[in-house]
Design a protein around this motif. Structure first.
Motif, PDB file in Angstrom:
ATOM      1  N   HIS A  68       0.585  -1.280   0.084  1.00 60.06           N
ATOM      2  CA  HIS A  68      -0.113   0.148   0.011  1.00 60.06           C
ATOM      3  C   HIS A  68       0.830   1.372   0.192  1.00 60.06           C
ATOM      4  CE1 HIS A  68      -3.744  -2.408   0.451  1.00 60.06           C
ATOM      5  NE2 HIS A  68      -3.166  -2.933   1.458  1.00 60.06           N
ATOM      6  N   TYR A  69       1.913   1.267   0.680  1.00 68.22           N
ATOM      7  CA  TYR A  69       2.992   2.403   0.701  1.00 68.22           C
ATOM      8  C   TYR A  69       3.511   2.492  -0.476  1.00 68.22           C
ATOM      9  CZ  TYR A  69       7.003   5.140   2.101  1.00 68.22           C
ATOM     10  OH  TYR A  69       7.931   6.190   2.072  1.00 68.22           O
ATOM     11  N   ASP A  70       3.929   1.536  -1.215  1.00 66.46           N
ATOM     12  CA  ASP A  70       4.619   1.635  -2.483  1.00 66.46           C
ATOM     13  C   ASP A  70       3.817   2.161  -3.524  1.00 66.46           C
ATOM     14  OD1 ASP A  70       7.089   1.043  -1.451  1.00 66.46           O
ATOM     15  OD2 ASP A  70       7.040  -1.249  -2.005  1.00 66.46           O
ATOM     16  N   TYR A  71       2.494   1.533  -3.375  1.00 59.91           N
ATOM     17  CA  TYR A  71       1.449   1.931  -4.424  1.00 59.91           C
ATOM     18  C   TYR A  71       1.090   3.477  -4.277  1.00 59.91           C
ATOM     19  CZ  TYR A  71      -3.061   2.328  -7.003  1.00 59.91           C
ATOM     20  OH  TYR A  71      -3.976   2.776  -7.680  1.00 59.91           O
ATOM     21  N   CYS A  72       1.117   3.967  -3.209  1.00 66.42           N
ATOM     22  CA  CYS A  72       0.818   5.456  -3.035  1.00 66.42           C
ATOM     23  C   CYS A  72       2.049   6.502  -3.443  1.00 66.42           C
ATOM     24  CB  CYS A  72       0.642   5.751  -1.651  1.00 66.42           C
ATOM     25  SG  CYS A  72      -1.065   5.020  -1.063  1.00 66.42           S
ATOM     26  N   LYS A  73       2.988   5.767  -3.266  1.00 68.30           N
ATOM     27  CA  LYS A  73       4.299   6.536  -3.610  1.00 68.30           C
ATOM     28  C   LYS A  73       4.433   6.519  -5.171  1.00 68.30           C
ATOM     29  CE  LYS A  73       9.315   6.706  -2.465  1.00 68.30           C
ATOM     30  NZ  LYS A  73      10.304   5.706  -1.685  1.00 68.30           N
ATOM     31  N   GLU A  74       4.354   5.437  -5.715  1.00 73.98           N
ATOM     32  CA  GLU A  74       4.212   5.335  -7.108  1.00 73.98           C
ATOM     33  C   GLU A  74       3.108   6.159  -7.921  1.00 73.98           C
ATOM     34  OE1 GLU A  74       4.380   1.296  -8.107  1.00 73.98           O
ATOM     35  OE2 GLU A  74       6.329   0.958  -6.999  1.00 73.98           O
ATOM     36  N   ASN A  75       1.986   6.309  -7.358  1.00 77.47           N
ATOM     37  CA  ASN A  75       0.904   6.825  -7.908  1.00 77.47           C
ATOM     38  C   ASN A  75       0.688   8.071  -7.483  1.00 77.47           C
ATOM     39  OD1 ASN A  75      -0.291   4.858  -9.892  1.00 77.47           O
ATOM     40  ND2 ASN A  75       0.196   3.707  -8.055  1.00 77.47           N
ATOM     41  N   GLY A  76       1.524   8.846  -6.626  1.00 78.75           N
ATOM     42  CA  GLY A  76       1.256  10.167  -6.137  1.00 78.75           C
ATOM     43  C   GLY A  76       0.092  10.212  -5.076  1.00 78.75           C
ATOM     44  N   CYS A  77      -0.380   9.367  -4.398  1.00 80.11           N
ATOM     45  CA  CYS A  77      -1.409   9.482  -3.460  1.00 80.11           C
ATOM     46  C   CYS A  77      -1.032   9.440  -2.086  1.00 80.11           C
ATOM     47  CB  CYS A  77      -2.228   7.907  -3.691  1.00 80.11           C
ATOM     48  SG  CYS A  77      -2.814   7.707  -5.311  1.00 80.11           S
ATOM     49  N   VAL A  78      -1.990  10.048  -1.278  1.00 78.85           N
ATOM     50  CA  VAL A  78      -1.827  10.155   0.109  1.00 78.85           C
ATOM     51  C   VAL A  78      -2.574   8.821   0.588  1.00 78.85           C
ATOM     52  CG1 VAL A  78      -2.517  11.431   2.265  1.00 78.85           C
ATOM     53  CG2 VAL A  78      -1.971  12.646  -0.034  1.00 78.85           C
ATOM     54  N   LEU A  79      -1.761   8.271   1.518  1.00 75.86           N
ATOM     55  CA  LEU A  79      -2.400   7.021   2.103  1.00 75.86           C
ATOM     56  C   LEU A  79      -3.175   7.150   3.331  1.00 75.86           C
ATOM     57  CD1 LEU A  79      -2.289   3.702   2.049  1.00 75.86           C
ATOM     58  CD2 LEU A  79      -0.439   3.987   3.613  1.00 75.86           C
ATOM     59  N   VAL A  80      -4.388   7.001   3.309  1.00 79.36           N
ATOM     60  CA  VAL A  80      -5.292   7.026   4.353  1.00 79.36           C
ATOM     61  C   VAL A  80      -5.491   5.759   4.829  1.00 79.36           C
ATOM     62  CG1 VAL A  80      -7.696   7.975   5.012  1.00 79.36           C
ATOM     63  CG2 VAL A  80      -6.486   9.045   3.446  1.00 79.36           C
ATOM     64  N   THR A  81      -5.169   5.509   6.462  1.00 77.05           N
ATOM     65  CA  THR A  81      -5.400   4.225   6.929  1.00 77.05           C
ATOM     66  C   THR A  81      -5.595   4.260   8.527  1.00 77.05           C
ATOM     67  OG1 THR A  81      -4.158   2.414   7.364  1.00 77.05           O
ATOM     68  CG2 THR A  81      -2.940   4.384   7.408  1.00 77.05           C
ATOM     69  N   LEU A  82      -6.106   3.218   8.873  1.00 76.35           N
ATOM     70  CA  LEU A  82      -6.043   3.238  10.455  1.00 76.35           C
ATOM     71  C   LEU A  82      -5.263   2.351  10.978  1.00 76.35           C
ATOM     72  CD1 LEU A  82     -10.048   3.399  10.554  1.00 76.35           C
ATOM     73  CD2 LEU A  82      -8.693   5.330  11.135  1.00 76.35           C
ATOM     74  N   ASP A  83      -4.340   1.790  10.333  1.00 75.01           N
ATOM     75  CA  ASP A  83      -3.376   0.834  10.647  1.00 75.01           C
ATOM     76  C   ASP A  83      -2.035   1.596  11.393  1.00 75.01           C
ATOM     77  OD1 ASP A  83      -1.438  -1.363  10.697  1.00 75.01           O
ATOM     78  OD2 ASP A  83      -1.759  -1.870   8.706  1.00 75.01           O
ATOM     79  N   LEU A  84      -2.002   1.174  12.812  1.00 74.71           N
ATOM     80  CA  LEU A  84      -0.921   1.796  13.650  1.00 74.71           C
ATOM     81  C   LEU A  84       0.505   1.181  12.978  1.00 74.71           C
ATOM     82  CD1 LEU A  84      -2.668   1.602  17.109  1.00 74.71           C
ATOM     83  CD2 LEU A  84      -2.376   3.437  15.501  1.00 74.71           C
TER      84      LEU A  84
END
Length: 79
Positions: A55-71
Motif C-alpha cells: 500500500h505504501y509503495d502503491y501510493c508513492k508510485e501513484n502520487g497518492c496520500v495513504l489514508v489508514t487506521l493501521d498503527l
C-alpha cells in the motif's frame, strides 16, 4: 505581478487502505468533495490482504496520500 499556482487546480489523490470503511470512502466521494479529491481504495482496486509495504509503495508510485487506521504506519523507521 501575477503568481501562478498550478497546484491549486490539482485534485488531491487519496488512497484508502482496507482498514477504512466503505462509508468513509463514499463520504469523500460525495458532492462536497467531488471537485477537490481523486479517491481510490484498496477494496475497489483488488488490493485486499496485501502487506502494508504494498500500500505504501502503491501510493508513492501513484502520487497518492495513504489514508489508514493501521498503527503499523506509525513506525517512522519503516515508512
Amino acid at each position: 505581478m501575477h503568481i501562478r499556482r498550478p497546484f491549486l487546480c490539482q485534485k488531491l489523490a487519496l488512497y484508502f487502505d482496507e482498514n477504512c470503511s466503505p462509508e468513509v470512502v463514499r463520504h469523500f466521494r460525495s458532492h462536497g468533495w467531488k471537485n477537490r479529491l481523486r479517491v481510490s481504495s484498496a477494496r475497489e482496486l483488488g488490493h485486499l490482504g496485501r502487506p502494508d509495504r504494498f500500500h505504501y509503495d502503491y501510493c508513492k508510485e501513484n502520487g497518492c496520500v495513504l489514508v489508514t487506521l493501521d498503527l503499523d504506519f506509525d513506525n517512522e523507521r519503516l515508512y
